[in-house]
Design a protein around this motif. Structure first.
Motif, PDB file in Angstrom:
ATOM      1  N   ASN A 168      31.148  38.694  28.561  1.00 37.52           N
ATOM      2  CA  ASN A 168      32.528  38.272  28.473  1.00 37.52           C
ATOM      3  C   ASN A 168      33.338  38.874  29.610  1.00 37.52           C
ATOM      4  O   ASN A 168      32.966  39.835  30.249  1.00 37.52           O
ATOM      5  CB  ASN A 168      33.101  38.667  27.111  1.00 37.52           C
ATOM      6  CG  ASN A 168      33.201  40.164  27.000  1.00 37.52           C
ATOM      7  OD1 ASN A 168      33.998  40.775  27.668  1.00 37.52           O
ATOM      8  ND2 ASN A 168      32.359  40.748  26.163  1.00 37.52           N
ATOM      9  N   ARG A 169      34.487  38.229  29.789  1.00 42.34           N
ATOM     10  CA  ARG A 169      35.234  38.606  30.980  1.00 42.34           C
ATOM     11  C   ARG A 169      35.932  39.946  30.849  1.00 42.34           C
ATOM     12  O   ARG A 169      36.201  40.610  31.847  1.00 42.34           O
ATOM     13  CB  ARG A 169      36.213  37.496  31.308  1.00 42.34           C
ATOM     14  CG  ARG A 169      35.452  36.299  31.858  1.00 42.34           C
ATOM     15  CD  ARG A 169      36.360  35.188  32.227  1.00 42.34           C
ATOM     16  NE  ARG A 169      37.403  35.640  33.133  1.00 42.34           N
ATOM     17  CZ  ARG A 169      38.343  34.821  33.576  1.00 42.34           C
ATOM     18  NH1 ARG A 169      38.342  33.577  33.235  1.00 42.34           N
ATOM     19  NH2 ARG A 169      39.276  35.276  34.388  1.00 42.34           N
TER      20      ARG A 169
ATOM     21  N   LEU B 286      35.826  42.745  33.694  1.00 36.89           N
ATOM     22  CA  LEU B 286      36.953  43.460  34.275  1.00 36.89           C
ATOM     23  C   LEU B 286      36.654  44.937  34.357  1.00 36.89           C
ATOM     24  O   LEU B 286      36.852  45.577  35.370  1.00 36.89           O
ATOM     25  CB  LEU B 286      38.207  43.265  33.433  1.00 36.89           C
ATOM     26  CG  LEU B 286      39.314  44.261  33.797  1.00 36.89           C
ATOM     27  CD1 LEU B 286      39.931  43.870  35.115  1.00 36.89           C
ATOM     28  CD2 LEU B 286      40.352  44.357  32.728  1.00 36.89           C
TER      29      LEU B 286
ATOM     30  N   TRP C 246      48.668  35.376  42.438  1.00 41.50           N
ATOM     31  CA  TRP C 246      48.858  34.540  41.245  1.00 41.50           C
ATOM     32  C   TRP C 246      48.700  33.057  41.558  1.00 41.50           C
ATOM     33  O   TRP C 246      48.156  32.301  40.744  1.00 41.50           O
ATOM     34  CB  TRP C 246      50.218  34.831  40.591  1.00 41.50           C
ATOM     35  CG  TRP C 246      50.186  36.161  39.909  1.00 41.50           C
ATOM     36  CD1 TRP C 246      50.739  37.328  40.354  1.00 41.50           C
ATOM     37  CD2 TRP C 246      49.528  36.485  38.681  1.00 41.50           C
ATOM     38  NE1 TRP C 246      50.461  38.366  39.487  1.00 41.50           N
ATOM     39  CE2 TRP C 246      49.730  37.868  38.439  1.00 41.50           C
ATOM     40  CE3 TRP C 246      48.786  35.762  37.750  1.00 41.50           C
ATOM     41  CZ2 TRP C 246      49.219  38.531  37.321  1.00 41.50           C
ATOM     42  CZ3 TRP C 246      48.282  36.416  36.625  1.00 41.50           C
ATOM     43  CH2 TRP C 246      48.488  37.776  36.431  1.00 41.50           C
TER      44      TRP C 246
ATOM     45  N   ALA D  83      45.080  32.466  41.802  1.00 40.89           N
ATOM     46  CA  ALA D  83      44.483  32.514  40.464  1.00 40.89           C
ATOM     47  C   ALA D  83      44.760  31.218  39.704  1.00 40.89           C
ATOM     48  O   ALA D  83      43.889  30.684  39.024  1.00 40.89           O
ATOM     49  CB  ALA D  83      45.036  33.704  39.695  1.00 40.89           C
ATOM     50  N   ALA D  84      45.975  30.706  39.838  1.00 37.66           N
ATOM     51  CA  ALA D  84      46.340  29.465  39.149  1.00 37.66           C
ATOM     52  C   ALA D  84      45.495  28.306  39.672  1.00 37.66           C
ATOM     53  O   ALA D  84      45.085  27.434  38.918  1.00 37.66           O
ATOM     54  CB  ALA D  84      47.827  29.175  39.336  1.00 37.66           C
ATOM     55  N   ARG D  85      45.224  28.327  40.963  1.00 42.40           N
ATOM     56  CA  ARG D  85      44.402  27.243  41.533  1.00 42.40           C
ATOM     57  C   ARG D  85      42.949  27.355  41.086  1.00 42.40           C
ATOM     58  O   ARG D  85      42.255  26.380  40.901  1.00 42.40           O
ATOM     59  CB  ARG D  85      44.442  27.300  43.063  1.00 42.40           C
ATOM     60  CG  ARG D  85      45.698  26.713  43.663  1.00 42.40           C
ATOM     61  CD  ARG D  85      45.472  26.372  45.125  1.00 42.40           C
ATOM     62  NE  ARG D  85      45.119  27.513  45.935  1.00 42.40           N
ATOM     63  CZ  ARG D  85      45.982  28.337  46.499  1.00 42.40           C
ATOM     64  NH1 ARG D  85      47.279  28.139  46.332  1.00 42.40           N
ATOM     65  NH2 ARG D  85      45.580  29.342  47.236  1.00 42.40           N
ATOM     66  N   GLU D  86      42.493  28.603  40.906  1.00 45.32           N
ATOM     67  CA  GLU D  86      41.075  28.824  40.596  1.00 45.32           C
ATOM     68  C   GLU D  86      40.710  28.563  39.146  1.00 45.32           C
ATOM     69  O   GLU D  86      39.545  28.524  38.784  1.00 45.32           O
ATOM     70  CB  GLU D  86      40.674  30.256  40.955  1.00 45.32           C
ATOM     71  CG  GLU D  86      40.500  30.492  42.433  1.00 45.32           C
ATOM     72  CD  GLU D  86      39.409  29.627  43.045  1.00 45.32           C
ATOM     73  OE1 GLU D  86      38.347  29.491  42.426  1.00 45.32           O
ATOM     74  OE2 GLU D  86      39.626  29.081  44.127  1.00 45.32           O
TER      75      GLU D  86
ATOM     76  N   ASP E 270      39.621  29.182  35.615  1.00 46.45           N
ATOM     77  CA  ASP E 270      39.006  30.206  34.763  1.00 46.45           C
ATOM     78  C   ASP E 270      38.220  31.270  35.516  1.00 46.45           C
ATOM     79  O   ASP E 270      37.678  32.177  34.923  1.00 46.45           O
ATOM     80  CB  ASP E 270      38.067  29.520  33.766  1.00 46.45           C
ATOM     81  CG  ASP E 270      38.530  29.779  32.351  1.00 46.45           C
ATOM     82  OD1 ASP E 270      39.641  30.301  32.219  1.00 46.45           O
ATOM     83  OD2 ASP E 270      37.784  29.475  31.418  1.00 46.45           O
ATOM     84  N   ARG E 271      38.142  31.149  36.814  1.00 49.61           N
ATOM     85  CA  ARG E 271      37.266  32.043  37.568  1.00 49.61           C
ATOM     86  C   ARG E 271      37.932  33.403  37.791  1.00 49.61           C
ATOM     87  O   ARG E 271      39.075  33.464  38.238  1.00 49.61           O
ATOM     88  CB  ARG E 271      37.004  31.388  38.921  1.00 49.61           C
ATOM     89  CG  ARG E 271      35.758  31.863  39.561  1.00 49.61           C
ATOM     90  CD  ARG E 271      35.330  30.840  40.573  1.00 49.61           C
ATOM     91  NE  ARG E 271      34.571  31.498  41.592  1.00 49.61           N
ATOM     92  CZ  ARG E 271      34.754  31.302  42.871  1.00 49.61           C
ATOM     93  NH1 ARG E 271      35.653  30.471  43.301  1.00 49.61           N
ATOM     94  NH2 ARG E 271      34.017  31.937  43.735  1.00 49.61           N
ATOM     95  N   PRO E 272      37.215  34.504  37.490  1.00 49.37           N
ATOM     96  CA  PRO E 272      37.852  35.810  37.698  1.00 49.37           C
ATOM     97  C   PRO E 272      38.194  36.016  39.174  1.00 49.37           C
ATOM     98  O   PRO E 272      37.403  35.666  40.048  1.00 49.37           O
ATOM     99  CB  PRO E 272      36.783  36.805  37.264  1.00 49.37           C
ATOM    100  CG  PRO E 272      35.780  36.034  36.518  1.00 49.37           C
ATOM    101  CD  PRO E 272      35.848  34.634  37.004  1.00 49.37           C
ATOM    102  N   MET E 273      39.368  36.577  39.387  1.00 52.35           N
ATOM    103  CA  MET E 273      39.816  36.764  40.757  1.00 52.35           C
ATOM    104  C   MET E 273      38.935  37.755  41.513  1.00 52.35           C
ATOM    105  O   MET E 273      38.754  37.643  42.719  1.00 52.35           O
ATOM    106  CB  MET E 273      41.267  37.248  40.754  1.00 52.35           C
ATOM    107  CG  MET E 273      42.235  36.149  40.442  1.00 52.35           C
ATOM    108  SD  MET E 273      42.231  34.861  41.724  1.00 52.35           S
ATOM    109  CE  MET E 273      43.255  35.631  42.960  1.00 52.35           C
ATOM    110  N   THR E 274      38.405  38.749  40.793  1.00 52.09           N
ATOM    111  CA  THR E 274      37.569  39.741  41.485  1.00 52.09           C
ATOM    112  C   THR E 274      36.349  39.063  42.096  1.00 52.09           C
ATOM    113  O   THR E 274      35.883  39.448  43.154  1.00 52.09           O
ATOM    114  CB  THR E 274      37.089  40.838  40.514  1.00 52.09           C
ATOM    115  OG1 THR E 274      36.752  40.241  39.304  1.00 52.09           O
ATOM    116  CG2 THR E 274      38.131  41.889  40.312  1.00 52.09           C
TER     117      THR E 274
ATOM    118  N   PHE F 211      37.394  37.464  45.241  1.00 54.65           N
ATOM    119  CA  PHE F 211      37.692  38.508  46.219  1.00 54.65           C
ATOM    120  C   PHE F 211      36.410  39.090  46.809  1.00 54.65           C
ATOM    121  O   PHE F 211      36.272  39.246  48.020  1.00 54.65           O
ATOM    122  CB  PHE F 211      38.503  39.582  45.497  1.00 54.65           C
ATOM    123  CG  PHE F 211      39.015  40.670  46.385  1.00 54.65           C
ATOM    124  CD1 PHE F 211      39.632  40.372  47.592  1.00 54.65           C
ATOM    125  CD2 PHE F 211      38.893  41.993  46.007  1.00 54.65           C
ATOM    126  CE1 PHE F 211      40.121  41.378  48.398  1.00 54.65           C
ATOM    127  CE2 PHE F 211      39.387  43.004  46.798  1.00 54.65           C
ATOM    128  CZ  PHE F 211      40.003  42.695  47.995  1.00 54.65           C
ATOM    129  N   THR F 212      35.464  39.415  45.929  1.00 51.53           N
ATOM    130  CA  THR F 212      34.250  40.066  46.421  1.00 51.53           C
ATOM    131  C   THR F 212      33.379  39.111  47.232  1.00 51.53           C
ATOM    132  O   THR F 212      32.646  39.542  48.099  1.00 51.53           O
ATOM    133  CB  THR F 212      33.406  40.652  45.272  1.00 51.53           C
ATOM    134  OG1 THR F 212      33.337  39.699  44.249  1.00 51.53           O
ATOM    135  CG2 THR F 212      33.987  41.919  44.760  1.00 51.53           C
TER     136      THR F 212
END
Lengths: 415, 356
Positions: free
Chosen positions: A2-3, A7, A121, A124-127, A129-133, A136-137
């Protein structure tokens, strides 16, 4: 996964693992050749004053005269050669160069952070459900790989070899414990032999370019030879014990709670299970109904033989020990410092209640409902008489979900 | 060069540092060397510890040995940090190398803060996550009242420190980002178009259901455990989300809660297809499923007639989906995502479902 977990992997454990991973890259093996040893104690820091004037100490005077700038260079190959030229140990050369490369990449990393933060943000809104990390990574990964490649170009296969040596050193310690059932002299010879073979495997790893697959054929040749040598070194009896102990089936009782096999029981069941595995491997590797039926029959026979070997009481204890319902009860009782007998008692209450609930399933709905409610009530009373309120509360929270299910069965069973 | 490394290195790390300083070695390089030396020292210490021998039948002894491993690792880690602080200064953070991947990932979340502050926060969060994890490990994940009290103390200490480092706006931002990374609980947003500001507000609202910063190691099953109170909070949250997004996106939001749509949306995203395609595909699926259901429930059809009708429906469905997706995406769809279509087809012995 789970997300939420992800995190905290990012913010917590990844930090720790990252540290460990990086530190694994840091020099420091006791087995690394030609390095001086730091005493193996926390007292590696003296409290002596460090006020020696260079003029009074010829060694310090030499240091003061030799400036670091004579070693350092913007050209990392030159820097590396200079360090090696004055006898700097390889792990330190590695640490210094890794640090220099980090410096080189710092600006680019910072630019990445800034660009990412500026539209956090919106991105994130465009992505969705995908975690931002993750996003980023991904962009960071390419940068990291570039840095790693640079370091590998400078240090060659040193890191692979170094990490391999560390693994062997760690294994040697483990082997000393694992093989302590052998006579000392035999054990030491076995360890020396295994070490030699693991070194050969390491050579295969080192000679494989980064990212390429290992040469499985070469590894198999080494493994087969190791197996032959085991047979030569150990007596037939020792070899038999050796293979039994390292087989997966040797751990048959590992997950059992409140059940400790005797040596005889362990050995007998481990052998039965190993024999079973040998036969199972001979079965056709397909999903056909025939194979499934054969396997099922074999498994039933195996269980029957194990039950016969352990005896019905011990077998029941073992089965209870691996029953998840018992394990969760056992854990709760252990958490409260209660003996395993209490866990057994509570488990028995559960089994009895569930058995009664099962028995009344065939009755007419109304009668069944009444009886199930009564069974639940009685079970709750019995538990309350067996456990203190504090233990009962923990039990209900972590292992007592089944009680609610006792009279919930009614609706499920209705046509 | 007559200089040899022997004249700078020594077993005494403080003297080693002083020697390096004397020859003008930059502080950052000294730090890299000290880290490597300390790592070496502690690598040897980890090797020193050998798990006691336990025969394969000695379950309890082996379990005890396994349990002691992380405790020992923690003790060594604390000892190492103390040594590093002694050597490199008390300000040395728990996490000494800020350039590695894990830290960088975390920087993604706290990178809106000034650099020094962001490092302090990462270090603080790392320590808090470790402490709560240790408590959970020691309690075998069965928390008693005293564990919860301790957990509450930890949380308070953590938040106090966070508040002392962050102003309220900075804290709010961190909390929202934590919610986002964990995924807003109780609501799916696949295919729901939002602005960044709306998403942030939604994350803020989701804290009323589950606050990720509260207990980072709360097992997922505990977090998801139902309770009437939690259910109520979840409903309120969903109501607020609907209000936030307004009537215009109500349909989008409702659709996102359907696992069939999420599956479809994920497929179209993987194939770089627009959201409109996902919606059409989803609607086509619902219509086909409905038709199949009607056929299966139709008692006026004989078994053979029903089978034929379903096969015709299947052909039509394949045709419709292929046209919708185009040849390449359709091929992938039928290979990977069309189980539902196969399940609609009858088994030879299937009987009408009427009355179910």
């Amino acid at each position: 996964m789970n997300r939420s977990r992800i995190l905290w992997l990012s913010l917590g454990v990844n930090v720790v693992l990252g540290v460990l991973a990086f530190r694994a890259l840091q020099p420091g093996s006791a087995s690394a050749p030609a390095h001086r040893e730091i005493p193996n104690q926390a007292g590696a820091v003296s409290n002596a004053p460090l006020s020696d004037a260079p003029s009074a100490n010829p060694a310090l005077a030499q240091l003061a005269l030799f400036h670091w700038s004579r070693l350092a260079s913007d050209n990392l190959k030159t820097y590396r050669d200079n360090l090696r030229g004055v006898g700097c140990p390889e792990p330190i050369v590695y640490a210094i160069l890794a640090d220099e490369i980090q410096k080189l990449f710092a600006e680019r990393r910072q630019a990445l952070v800034v660009s990412y933060q500026n539209e956090y943000w919106e991105k994130a809104a465009r992505e969705g459900d995908r975690p931002m990390t993750e996003l980023f990574t991904e962009s960071y990964k390419a940068l990291t790989e570039e840095a790693e490649k640079m370091l590998e170009e400078l240090m060659g296969d040193w890191l692979k070899r170094f990490k391999g040596e560390q693994r062997i050193e760690q294994r040697k310690r483990e082997w000393r414990v694992r093989y302590s059932w052998l006579p000392t002299e035999k054990r030491d010879r076995l360890i020396a032999m295994e070490e030699a073979f693991w070194r050969r495997r390491l050579e295969v790893e080192v000679s494989t370019p980064t990212g390429a697959d290992l040469d499985e054929a070469s590894l198999k040749v080494i493994d087969d030879e190791m197996e032959r040598m085991h047979r030569q070194l150990l007596t037939a009896e020792e070899y038999d014990e050796f293979t039994l102990r390292r087989s997966t089936e040797a751990r048959w009782a590992d997950q059992a709670f409140a059940f400790e096999p005797t040596e005889t029981e362990w050995r007998a069941v481990a052998r039965l299970r190993n024999d079973f595995e040998k036969v199972r491997k001979e079965l056709p590797q397909d999903e056909s109904e025939e194979t499934k039926a054969t396997l099922e029959k074999m498994e039933q026979e195996l269980e029957g033989t194990i039950a016969g070997t352990l005896g019905s009481d011990r077998y029941a204890e073992f089965k209870r020990g691996v029953d998840s319902a018992f394990i969760e009860t056992f854990r709760v009782m252990k958490r409260h410092g209660l003996p395993q007998e209490v866990a057994i008692q509570v488990f028995n209450i559960r089994q009895e209640a569930q058995m009664h609930a099962e028995e009344v399933q065939k009755l007419a709905p109304e009668e069944r409902e009444t009886l199930l409610r009564a069974i639940r009530q009685e079970t709750e009373n019995t538990l309350a008489n067996t456990l203190s309120p504090r233990v009962l509360a923990t039990y209900m929270e972590y292992a007592g979900g089944w009680i609610k299910g006792l009279d919930e069965k009614t609706s499920e069973a209705d046509p | 060069m007559s200089f040899h490394w022997r004249s700078v290195e020594t077993n005494d790390l403080r003297r080693y540092i002083s020697n390096l300083q004397l020859m003008g070695c930059p502080d950052r390089t000294i730090r890299a060397i000290v880290l490597a030396e300390v790592e070496k020292l502690f690598w040897a210490k980890t090797l020193e510890h050998v798990r006691p021998y336990a025969d394969p039948w000695q379950n309890e002894l082996r379990r005890l040995g396994r349990k002691a491993q992380p405790q020992r690792a923690r003790a060594l880690s604390a000892e190492k940090l103390a040594l590093l602080r002694e050597l490199l200064g008390p300000e040395t953070p728990d996490v000494v190398n800020e350039d590695m991947m894990g830290i960088f990932e975390a920087t993604g979340i706290v990178g809106y803060l000034p650099e020094k502050k962001s490092k302090q926060i990462i270090s603080l969060i790392d320590r808090y996550a470790q402490e709560t994890q240790e408590l959970r490990d020691d309690a075998d994940n069965i928390l008693l009242d005293e564990d919860r009290d301790r957990m509450a103390e930890m949380e308070k200490g953590f938040k106090d420190k966070l508040f002392s480092l962050l102003d309220p706006a900075e804290f709010e931002e961190l909390a929202c980002r934590a919610q986002l990374e964990a995924g807003p609980p109780g609501v799916h947003l696949d295919g729901v178009e939002m602005t960044g500001a709306e998403l942030r507000q939604l994350c803020q609202l989701s804290r009323s259901v589950t606050d990720v910063l509260r207990d980072p190691w709360e097992p997922w099953e505990d977090r998801m455990r139902e309770s009437p109170e939690k259910e109520q909070r979840g409903k309120e949250f969903q109501g607020k989300v609907a209000a936030l997004l307004g009537e215009g996106r109500r349909t989008d939001l409702e659709r996102a809660q359907d696992p069939k749509f999420r599956e479809t949306y994920s497929f179209t995203r993987d194939h770089d297809l627009p959201k409109a395609k996902a919606v059409s595909l989803f609607e086509a699926r619902l219509a086909i499923e409905e038709q199949a259901k009607e056929l299966k429930a139709d008692r006026s059809l004989s078994s053979d007639e029903r089978e034929t009708a379903l096969l015709v429906l299947n052909d039509a469905a394949v045709q419709r989906l292929s046209t919708l997706l185009g040849p390449e995406a359709a091929k992938s769809y039928f290979e990977n995502r069309s189980d539902w279509l196969e399940q609609l087809m009858p088994k030879k012995t299937e009987t009408p479902e009427a009355g179910r």
